[in-house]
Design an enzyme around this catalytic site. Structure first.
Site, short mmCIF file in Angstrom:
data_model
loop_
_atom_site.label_atom_id
_atom_site.label_comp_id
_atom_site.label_asym_id
_atom_site.label_seq_id
_atom_site.Cartn_x
_atom_site.Cartn_y
_atom_site.Cartn_z
N LYS A 1 15.63 29.61 -34.99
CA LYS A 1 14.37 30.20 -34.65
C LYS A 1 14.22 31.61 -34.82
CE LYS A 1 11.04 30.06 -30.70
NZ LYS A 1 10.59 29.83 -29.18
N SER B 1 9.85 26.10 -24.19
CA SER B 1 9.79 26.05 -25.43
C SER B 1 10.75 25.34 -26.23
CB SER B 1 9.66 27.56 -26.10
OG SER B 1 8.28 27.96 -25.71
N SER C 1 7.16 26.40 -28.11
CA SER C 1 6.85 27.27 -29.13
C SER C 1 7.97 26.84 -30.19
CB SER C 1 6.97 28.81 -28.53
OG SER C 1 8.22 29.13 -28.17
#
Lengths: 447, 96
Positions: free
Chosen positions: A58, A157, A133
């Site tokens: 990420k 997330s 997210s």
């Protein structure tokens, strides 16, 4: 053989047996990325010269000399001078960063749509959001564009996009994994964790990345040691909180989750109804605590030491900075921030009481399957409400797992297994027993 | 709770966010709506509850006072606008 379909465990075994080389492995993944990335918008950066086991990271986790944007225009030119602790640990284990994945700006969002670099598409249906997210990290595993990936979970997330993309996602207990080098969103809630193709792989990654490093003062203890203390579910008490099956839960999702619970019972688990009475207040408390910490953490972005000026923040970042600045401001601090911190205590106590009676708590991760891109984009409050079942675990600091347990109209549903603080071994064991008894994790999107 | 225009402007100033008048209006309305939602916390009696700011109850985590490897000056400066190995900032004593 399609190398990209192998789990981490299978990949390691095949490399040891010299069935293929690391170069061949990387070529297979890079070619997959080459074919799919323009369609899915998963990777913001791809590293072509990798020689390790390809991991997708990420883009809020910093990687030395690999551009790290946090999904924001404000960091569009940021080249980190060092690696996050988790990256260093993965490199030591023979992994390499194959690319940096898209996500909601500064990890604020539940759909991936808040990225400054465009929305990631759900591999199961390109018109749908992948969740957020950690949108790209979930989609990357679902579409076999990496062996595993890392994300961060502040209010769901990791678990929510894992659920919406049909992969395994683990939110670790607060303090289990060092946050050093993860660009901070909400410091009392953020945790790094893996997305994997199997529960067993999640266990391996946790072993690799956990344990104190002297750089995150809240991270403590030795690296995670798998115990696998039980091989079947007999004697295991599985709590089902009635508050996770109320208004707002999609009927189709509920049916799939009820069936999964029945399966756990068939496997020997004892189903016990539990109550988490303050669940309904979790979102309200979270949307005081999180923005307050955000407004403080994002104050460092002033365009001096790194990045551009504050006009480059996206809409959600600005909205939460404004909200948090207000709730921390003189005259409102006690009414909002302190009040929310007290409600947080009650939510934590709910779990402590429930875990006196049960070993794990199960329920849905998300009240719905993946929704249409654009559907909730202009209604922040509706978007916030989609995290009702994931946020409480972050407030309490406990661990949680999402794993594939079925489909509604062709879209994946994830089963959430919540554990006590430091209870990763138990939730992973329950998850593994369920996974071995079902085939849901073997389903792949047709791309 | 309805935020007034003056409050919204004040918050934007505290947050050091350069917002257009359109943005101020939009965030003012959205924040008021979110604050209305948050009001429900007042239904809970928390008079006897201690706040939780952090679930890890460690206190005073000390570090040995020894020099460890750290960033070089070049690395520390690599992402900023610099002049003569210093970061360039806005003047502190000038009018904005």
């Amino acid at each position: 053989m399609d190398l990209t379909k192998l789990s981490l465990k299978q990949t390691i075994k095949a490399l040891e047996d010299k069935q293929f080389s690391k170069q061949e492995l990387n070529r297979a993944y890079l070619s997959k990325i080459d074919t799919l990335n323009s369609k899915l918008n998963v990777f913001l950066e791809v590293e072509k010269n990798t020689l390790g086991i390809p991991a997708a990271i990420k883009d809020i986790i910093i990687t030395q000399n690999i551009k790290t944007t946090a999904g924001s225009k404000i960091l569009s030119n940021f080249l980190p001078p060092y690696n996050a602790t988790v990256i260093g640990r993965l490199l030591e284990k023979g992994c390499s960063v194959i690319g940096k994945t898209n996500h909601d700006e500064f990890a604020m969002g539940s759909s991936g749509e808040n990225s400054a670099y465009g929305v990631t598409k759900n591999p199961w249906n390109l018109k749908k959001v992948p969740g957020g997210s950690s949108s790209g990290s979930a989609a990357a595993v679902a579409a076999d564009m990496c062996v595993f990936s890392l994300g961060t979970d502040t209010g769901g997330s990791i678990r929510q996009p894992a659920s919406l993309c049909g992969v395994v996602g683990l939110k670790t207990s607060y303090g289990r994994v060092s946050r050093y080098g993860a660009i901070a969103l909400s410091s009392s809630l953020d945790q790094i964790g893996p997305f994997t193709k199997t529960v067993e792989d999640a266990r391996t990654i946790l072993e690799w990345i956990s344990g104190e490093d002297g750089l995150d003062a809240n991270c403590h203890g030795k690296p995670f040691q798998p115990q696998k203390s039980f091989k079947n579910l007999s004697g295991i008490k599985i709590g089902v909180p009635k508050e996770y099956f109320g208004k707002g839960l999609d009927k189709g999702v509920e049916k799939v989750i009820r069936e999964a619970i029945k399966k756990l019972e068939e496997l020997g688990g004892e189903i016990v109804e539990v109550s988490l009475p303050h669940t309904e207040y979790a979102i309200a408390a979270y949307y005081i605590i999180l923005p307050s910490e955000v407004s403080s953490n994002l104050a460092k972005f002033d365009g001096i030491r790194f990045g551009f000026d504050r006009s480059k923040f996206g809409a959600e970042a600005k909205r939460r900075i404004m909200l948090g600045t207000f709730t921390l401001s003189a005259g409102y601090f006690d009414d909002y921030f302190i009040k929310a911190a007290k409600v947080r205590t009650l939510i934590k106590q709910d779990f402590e009481k429930a875990f006196e009676k049960v070993d794990v708590i199960v329920g849905p991760v998300s009240p719905t399957v993946a929704w249409d891109i654009g559907e909730k984009f202009d209604d922040p409050l509706a978007m916030y409400l989609s995290d009702a079942y994931t946020i409480p675990a972050n407030l309490a600091g406990i661990c949680g797992l999402s794993l594939p347990c079925g489909f509604v109209e062709g879209l994946p549903v994830g089963l959430q297994i919540l554990g006590k603080y430091w209870g990763e071994d138990t939730i992973l064991s329950v998850g593994e027993i369920y996974e071995q008894a079902t085939d849901w994790h073997k389903e792949k999107p047709k791309l | 709770m309805k935020l007034t225009d003056i409050q919204v402007k004040h918050v934007a100033k505290l947050a050091n966010l350069p917002l257009s008048s359109e943005e101020l209006k939009k965030y003012g309305e959205q924040l008021s709506k979110i604050l209305d939602y948050i009001e429900q916390l007042n239904k809970i009696d928390t008079s006897k509850v201690n706040p939780t700011f952090n679930v890890v109850d460690k206190k005073n985590v000390w570090d040995e006072d020894i020099v460890k490897p750290s960033l070089s000056q070049e690395q520390a400066l690599q992402n900023g606008q610099t002049k003569n190995d210093y970061f360039i900032t806005k003047g502190v004593f000038e009018e904005e």
